[in-house]
Structures are given as structure tokens and as C-alpha cells.
Design a protein around this motif. Structure first.
Motif, mmCIF file in Angstrom:
data_model
loop_
_atom_site.group_PDB
_atom_site.id
_atom_site.type_symbol
_atom_site.label_atom_id
_atom_site.label_comp_id
_atom_site.label_asym_id
_atom_site.label_seq_id
_atom_site.Cartn_x
_atom_site.Cartn_y
_atom_site.Cartn_z
ATOM 1 N N ARG A 145 -1.458 53.358 126.055
ATOM 2 C CA ARG A 145 -0.417 53.864 126.954
ATOM 3 C C ARG A 145 -0.901 55.097 127.718
ATOM 4 O O ARG A 145 -0.758 55.180 128.941
ATOM 5 C CB ARG A 145 0.841 54.210 126.160
ATOM 6 N N CYS A 158 -0.355 48.327 122.821
ATOM 7 C CA CYS A 158 0.398 49.035 123.863
ATOM 8 C C CYS A 158 0.429 50.534 123.582
ATOM 9 O O CYS A 158 0.284 51.363 124.497
ATOM 10 C CB CYS A 158 1.821 48.488 123.941
ATOM 11 N N TRP A 206 3.273 41.767 128.656
ATOM 12 C CA TRP A 206 3.160 43.084 129.312
ATOM 13 C C TRP A 206 3.755 44.168 128.413
ATOM 14 O O TRP A 206 4.794 43.981 127.777
ATOM 15 C CB TRP A 206 3.888 43.069 130.651
ATOM 16 N N CYS A 207 3.060 45.291 128.400
ATOM 17 C CA CYS A 207 3.557 46.443 127.638
ATOM 18 C C CYS A 207 4.563 47.223 128.490
ATOM 19 O O CYS A 207 4.367 47.395 129.704
ATOM 20 C CB CYS A 207 2.406 47.375 127.256
ATOM 21 N N GLU A 263 6.295 50.896 128.618
ATOM 22 C CA GLU A 263 6.271 52.257 128.093
ATOM 23 C C GLU A 263 6.911 53.205 129.111
ATOM 24 O O GLU A 263 7.214 52.825 130.247
ATOM 25 C CB GLU A 263 4.822 52.696 127.797
#
Length: 798
Positions: free
Chosen positions: A649, A645, A687-688, A690
Motif C-alpha cells: 500500500r 495489499c 484489486w486492493c 486502501e
């Protein structure tokens, strides 16, 4: 009645559980030396001293009969090993003795419908010879074709106790309707009739002479004496004869609730000649409104002798020896019905339905139907039961000889597939007319049979049988027997399967010396080490004729090598990837290590990017050994490493939204990233999560990362306007609204309080409105004084 039914249900369930338990417990006599062999297990075959013992020791064993196959000092037991091992050691394929089971079809007439069900062939093959090697399973395919219009014999067995009086009136007109309905499905049908009450002894039937002549409650109604079982009409196609004979019947009576139905069923199954059963589908319709007596109940009437399992019908069709024999057990009834290939249909009332449903579970190919109070639904009940029975194909076998196991796999067409356990039966439901089903029967012997055994297979309810001749393969047929053999020191012994069997008084591998030479010191010196000390043959064999004859898996001139002492991996000698020779594993290609435990493959070390150990380690024995600072199965983790992630990002943000640290150089810096927008994804832990540079939260998923490229799915940002002014105005308005609300609430509470006090004041005023002359505190302003003397003056003179 209800309590008795519950007791019977409990006993039936208990009996069933005991039978199932007995079936699961194997007899001690059927135990095998090898148990359940796993033929795929390397090294499962152990050395054996002869070819016969070799092939019996394990189904994966083979014997090499090649002359001079074993080296000097090597035990002849080493001739017994797996085929692959013997070939690797130099045994010629033509010199291998490895007998296998065989299946020979002796008769296999094709399946056919016949003419109106007559002459049809529904079961194939008809005769097979099977030769089994102990421990080796052999599979037999059995085919069954459901023919149209298969002939039917139906015997109607009726309870004629007094409670069935209204049912008898309907059954008297049953014959024609039943024949018409059955002729819709078969052109050859016959029906018969029998009846039962109970044993004519106390406490089942009153033995008072008048009651024995007329057991019914009232003397005016027609009633016949009690009886156990009466065969009234043999199987016939004449409906009028059925109605005529049934019309002559009348009810009888007994004392207790359970009936003697088991006696009737047993006699109907055993007396096949009197009943007139043909070799066709046999149905027995049992109708009653009560439960049944079973084995042991006869002791209440002084009957101790168990049922002998024979037919005892006299010339009048009566069960003549009923007072002598006890009621049969459930097992006896089930065995008799199965042996006679009779399918029972239990037509019983709702009160006893649970009892007969439990009974049906113990009797193969039986069904239960609910009978109406006056039996007016019996024809439809019989037709429904017949359709259910005829569409169910159950393949079973006769009793197995000791040491033979059997299992079934039913291939019923479509997606239906049923696997049976050992000792079970094959079954297919809802089989249509002209449909063919297959049963894969697996046979396995765990010991040698003393003589051939005939095993019968049949589909329950049908007359055809498959006969299987069972043989076992328990000896070698090497074809090299010589009596005597020049190979054995010019005739000093017999040659069989490559091994010399010496004449009396001769010893040695080739019978080359006599017993008199055994104690010679010169001969024994050849079995000791160079210094002449130590045990003979290293303690692992016998000194014969100056040479060591090693035992077990020892070899060498002095039996100094042990081919079973190599290291093991996961409990398997040389890990199953090599062979042991003199305590050292000689590994197959692509395997190394002291126990051949190290594989040369690298597929377990390749990361998703196609690199060995992610470039942070080296692959050894198909496992990654990571450099310092890295860990994980593929060396893809480290304390200072960024997570996926964190690594992706910036590219996810710039490629999806055009913002972030890489926004100015996104096309070049993130050329390896392929980003797609997911409009409404289902978010999970993968799921990431950020934040962008302006502190907005966004989500993305790393889908595929290989060969330097990555697939990213990004959830779009939720668009929205600046709500600062609305928030400020809302806060101010909220404060003002709260203040006004508090003021209004205060004023309202004060108003309510004032109104309540004023109301109380008015109520008290009304209560204080009293008369003045009754007020003890009131004093008038006028005072009246009366002079008593003045009144006296005014009075007239005396």
C-alpha cells in the motif's frame, strides 16, 4: 389424417430409440477378460503360465523365452510381464516375445477423376490385410476423392392414388426437363419409372368387382385398377420413352389414407435386374401425399406372413405376391436400400413432412423435400437433394464378427473434425468436387477369431469398396521349439518358448524327476524350513523334485517372498515408481518411501519469488512442510502476516501520488516496485482498496511478484475542488426553500378551502329563493276581516 400422422411419428421415434439402445448394449458373448485396457496403467499386466495366455491376457504383456530366466523356485509365470520389467530383470531384447498387430496394404491404386466420371477411383486403398492382437487397437487411414460427373441412375417411384391426379399431369412432361438438369452435373444419367397404390385386399382397397375395375369416384374419368407396385419403365437415357410410358399411366384409388409405398421401395431395391440398376450412384425418388403402411398392418387384411425379402415381379412388372406377404418393416426397408446402395429422396407434401423426416433418420443417406400440391417443383427438389447427397460422404462397414470393435475419426478438411463412437460411421458434409477427405478407422479385437473375416467398407451412394482381411494374433512364434530338448533333462520333455513341457510321468522345472519320487520324505524336506516344520513351500507353491515350484508372484527357495505384497500408493503397487521384491518396494531414482510415493522433485514447492516454501518451511516429497506459525501450500500465509495489499500500500501511494509514510524516501524504500497508472481499469475482487493519509480512497493491483520485485497497477485519484462553501450554501438555501414551500403550500390549501366554502354558500342561497305566499312561516302585516251580515244587507229584497 393428422391423428394418424402423429401416431406414425411416435412409432418411428420409439423404434429409433430402441435401435439406439440395442446398439449401446453389448452382447454378453463379447465380454473380454480385461475389459477396456488402459495400456498406460502400471502393473496392468499379470503373470500367466504360458506365452499364449500371456499375450492374450493384456496387450501390454510380453514373454521372455530366455533359458534359465526364472530363478530357482520362481514360477515360470514370472516370464510374463511388461517389456520394461523383463528387460530390467535381465531378459535379452532378442529373447522377448511381444507380437504386435500389423497392417499390410495389398492394393492401393491412386485416386483419380477418370474420364467424365467413368473409370474414376474415389476410394483408396482397395484391399488391406489387418492382423490384430486382442486388446491392441490398430488404425487404418481411408481416403476418398469426390470425382466430377459421377454417373447416376434415378428411379422415379410415384404414388398413383386418386389424390395424386393433378401431380400425374405434371410428371408426364417431366422426363426431358429432369434429364437436362441432371446432365448439367453428370454426363451419364438414366431414369426409370414405377408406381404404387396399395394391397388389393380389404380394408385397403374395395373388393367390389366394379370398384376393382374402376376405383375412381366418377365413371367418366380415366382410371386404372388398383395394384400394389408396378414397374413401368426400366432405367434408360431416353427422355421420350420416359414421357411416353408415363403418359400412358392413369390414377387409381384405394380406401384408407396410408399407401403401400414400403412394398414398392422394397421391390425396387430387390429387383435390381428388372429395374436395370448399374454399379453407379443410385437414386430412388419417392413421391406421395400421404403416409405409409408398415409391418403388422397386413393383419387387418388377414395377411400374417412377413415379407420374405425377395423379388416377386411378374412378366408385366407387377408385384404378384402382394396379397400373400405383409408390409415390410422400417428396418427391412433400410437394410434393403443400404444393401443395394440406393439413396432415397422422399418428395412429400407438407402434411406428411414430419412423418418422413422421422423416417429419414432411420434410413442412412436419405433426404426429405417438401413437394408442392401439383409436383411442379419436383425437378428442383431432386436437384437440391442430389447435391446434398453427393456432397455428403458417409463411410460405413459390413457387419462385424463377434469380438471386433470399430470407431471412426473423420478428417474433412479445414477445421471440421468428427469423432465417431464404436459401431458408428464416418461422415463428412459439404465435400466439394475434387476434394479429398480422410477417415481414420480404428479396429480392435477383444477375442480371437476362429477364421479370417472379410470386412467391407464403402462410401454410401458410391460403388467402390475397400476389402479388409481381418486376422487375429493369438499365439506365440518363439522359434525355439525342440522335440525332445536336451535342456529338459536330456530329452525328458519338449522345449517351447523357454519352458519345458515334460513327458508323461516326469515332473520338475527341467523334468528332472518322476512321479514316483514325489512322496519321498527326503525330497519333501527340501521344501520345508530348517526345523522341518511348517507347510510345504510356505503354503505358496508345490514341492516338485525336492524344490519348491512357487505359484503366483511368490519367489524364493521356500516361496517365502511375495512380490505382490508391497505397499500401494493410490491403489498402485509401489506407486508405479518402483518394483516389488519380496514384500519391499525398490524405487526408481528420485523416488523414496515405503510405497515409492515420495518424489525427489521440488517444483511443487517453489513460490512465485523462486524460494522453496517461501523460506518458511522445507520441501519433502514435493510438498511443503511449514514452520510453526505458517500455513498454506507454499507456507506463504500466517496469522500475523500482512496481506499483499497491506505490504504494498505505502509503495503504491508514494510511487503513484508522492504521498504517504514513504513519500520522503520513496525511491529507495520502494526501488523494488514498478508502478504504472491504469486510466480506466475494470475493477474486480483482485484489486486492493486502501486509503491515503488524507483519507482518500484509491485502488491498485499486484500483478507480478517474483524475485524480490513487484509490478503494481494503480488507478489515479479522482481530482476535485473544495465543495464546503457550496455544501453550506446549498443546505441553507435548501432549508429556506423548504420553509417557503411549506408556507406556500399552507396558503394554497387555505385559499382552496375558502373558495370551496364560498361556492357552497352561493349554491345554497340560490336554493333558498322561494315565493313568500308559499312560505308557511310568513305572516302578512295586513289582516282582512269580512262581515257576513254585511254582505246579506246588500243583497236585493225578495
Amino acid at each position: 389424417m393428422v391423428a394418424l400422422s402423429m401416431v406414425l411419428v411416435f412409432l418411428l421415434v420409439l423404434s429409433r430409440s430402441e435401435n439406439e439402445l440395442d446398439a449401446k448394449i453389448s452382447s454378453p458373448g463379447e465380454a473380454t477378460e480385461w475389459g477396456d485396457p488402459d495400456l498406460s496403467l502400471p502393473g496392468s499386466c499379470q503373470p500367466a503360465p504360458s506365452c499364449q495366455k500371456c499375450i492374450l491376457s493384456h496387450p501390454s504383456c510380453a514373454w521372455c523365452k530366455q533359458l534359465n530366466f526364472t530363478a530357482s523356485g520362481e514360477a515360470e509365470e514370472r516370464r510374463c510381464a511388461r517389456r520394461e520389467e523383463l528387460l530390467a530383470r535381465g531378459c535379452s531384447p532378442s529373447e522377448l516375445e511381444e507380437p504386435r498387430g500389423q497392417l499390410e496394404v495389398l492394393q492401393d491404386e491412386p485416386l483419380s477423376q477418370g474420364t467424365r466420371g467413368e473409370g474414376s477411383i474415389q476410394l483408396a486403398p482397395q484391399r488391406v490385410r489387418v492382423t490384430l492382437r486382442p486388446g491392441e487397437p490398430l488404425q487404418l487411414r481411408v481416403r476418398f476423392l469426390r470425382a466430377e460427373g459421377y454417373p447416376v441412375d434415378l428411379y422415379y417411384l410415384m404414388d398413383l392414388s386418386y389424390s395424386m391426379k393433378d401431380d400425374l399431369e405434371f410428371v408426364r412432361q417431366l422426363g426431358h426437363a429432369l434429364l437436362v438438369r441432371l446432365q448439367e452435373v453428370t454426363h451419364s444419367v438414366r431414369i426409370g419409372f414405377g408406381s404404387f397404390v396399395d394391397k388389393t385386399v380389404l380394408p385397403f382397397v374395395s373388393t367390389v368387382p366394379s370398384k376393382l375395375r374402376h376405383p375412381c369416384p366418377t365413371r367418366l374419368e380415366r382410371c386404372q385398377p388398383p395394384f400394389s407396385f408396378h414397374h413401368v419403365l426400366s432405367l434408360t437415357g431416353d427422355a421420350e420413352a420416359f414421357e411416353r410410358e408415363v403418359g400412358r399411366q392413369s390414377v387409381s384409388g384405394n380406401l384408407d389414407s396410408p399407401e403401400g409405398g414400403f412394398d414398392a421401395i422394397l421391390q425396387a431395391a430387390l429387383c435390381q435386374e428388372q429395374i436395370g440398376w448399374r454399379n453407379v450412384s443410385r437414386l430412388l425418388v419417392f413421391t406421395s401425399d400421404d403416409t405409409f403402411h408398415t409391418a403388422g398392418d397386413g393383419k387387418l387384411g388377414g395377411i400374417f406372413m412377413p415379407s420374405d425379402g425377395h423379388c416377386h415381379l411378374d412378366s408385366n412388372g407387377l408385384y404378384s405376391r402382394s396379397p400373400e406377404f405383409d408390409y415390410p418393416s422400417v428396418g427391412q426397408v433400410a437394410q434393403a436400400l443400404s444393401a443395394a446402395n440406393i439413396q432415397p429422396i422422399f418428395a412429400v407434401t407438407s402434411a406428411t413432412l414430419p412423418v418422413y423426416q422421422e423416417l429419414s433418420k432411420l434410413i442412412p443417406k436419405s433426404v426429405v423435400g417438401e413437394l408442392s400440391e401439383n409436383s411442379n417443383n419436383v425437378v428442383q427438389l431432386i436437384m437440391d437433394a442430389y447435391n446434398s447427397l453427393s456432397s455428403t460422404v458417409t463411410l460405413e462397414h459390413s457387419p462385424l464378427p463377434p469380438g471386433v470393435r470399430i470407431s471412426y475419426e473423420s478428417q474433412c478438411g479445414g477445421h471440421e473434425k468428427r469423432d465417431g463412437e464404436a459401431g458408428d460411421r464416418g461422415q463428412c458434409n459439404h465435400v466439394r468436387i475434387n476434394q479429398t477427405v480422410n477417415f481414420l478407422v480404428t479396429l480392435q479385437a477383444t477375442r480371437c477369431l476362429q477364421e479370417p473375416h472379410l470386412l467391407k467398407f464403402r462410401a454410401l451412394g458410391f460403388s467402390e469398396e475397400l476389402t479388409v482381411e481381418l486376422h487375429t494374433l493369438c499365439d506365440c512364434n518363439c522359434g525355439d521349439t525342440q522335440l525332445p530338448a536336451p535342456h529338459c533333462s536330456d530329452g525328458q520333455g519338449h522345449l517351447q518358448c523357454g519352458v519345458c513341457s515334460c513327458a508323461p510321468g516326469r515332473l520338475g522345472r527341467f523334468c528332472e524327476c518322476s512321479e514316483a519320487e514325489l512322496s519321498s520324505p527326503d525330497l519333501e524336506s527340501g521344501c520345508r524350513g530348517p526345523n522341518g516344520t511348517g507347510p510345504l513351500c510356505s503354503g505358496k507353491g508345490q514341492c516338485q523334485c525336492g524344490r519348491c515350484s512357487c505359484s503366483g508372484q511368490s519367489s524364493g527357495r521356500l516361496c517365502e517372498c511375495d512380490d505382490a505384497s508391497c505397499e500401494r500408493h493410490e491403489g498402485i503397487l509401489c506407486g508405479g515408481f518402483g518394483h516389488c521384491q519380496c514384500g519391499v518396494c525398490h524405487c526408481h531414482s528420485n523416488h523414496t518411501g515405503r510405497a515409492c510415493e515420495c518424489s525427489g522433485d521440488t517444483d511443487g514447492c517453489v513460490s512465485s519469488e523462486g524460494r522453496l516454501c517461501s523460506g518458511h518451511g522445507h520441501c519433502k516429497c514435493n510438498r511443503c512442510q511449514c514452520f510453526d506459525g505458517y500455513y498454506g501450500a507454499l507456507c506463504d500465509q500466517c496469522p500475523s502476516c500482512k496481506t499483499p495489499c497491506e505490504r504494498h500500500r505505502d509503495c503504491a501511494e508514494c510511487r503513484a501520488f508522492g504521498t504517504g509514510p514513504l513519500a520522503t524516501n520513496c525511491s529507495m524504500a520502494c526501488a523494488h516496485a514498478n508502478v504504472t497508472l491504469a486510466l480506466d481499469p475494470i475493477l474486480d475482487d483482485g484489486w486492493c482498496k486502501e486509503r491515503t493519509l488524507d483519507n482518500q480512497l484509491f485502488f491498485f493491483l499486484v500483478e507480478d511478484e517474483a524475485e524480490g520485485r513487484v509490478m503494481l497497477r494503480v488507478r489515479p485519484l479522482e481530482k476535485g475542488a473544495d465543495h464546503t462553501l457550496a455544501i453550506v450554501l446549498g443546505c441553507v438555501g435548501g432549508i429556506v426553500a423548504v420553509g417557503l414551500g411549506l408556507v406556500l403550500a399552507y396558503r394554497l390549501s387555505v385559499e382552496i378551502y375558502d373558495r370551496r366554502e364560498y361556492s357552497r354558500f352561493e349554491k345554497e342561497q340560490q336554493q333558498l329563493n322561494w315565493k313568500q305566499d308559499s312560505n308557511p312561516l310568513y305572516k302578512s302585516a295586513i289582516t282582512t276581516t269580512i262581515n257576513p251580515r254585511f254582505q246579506a244587507t246588500l243583497s236585493p229584497p225578495l
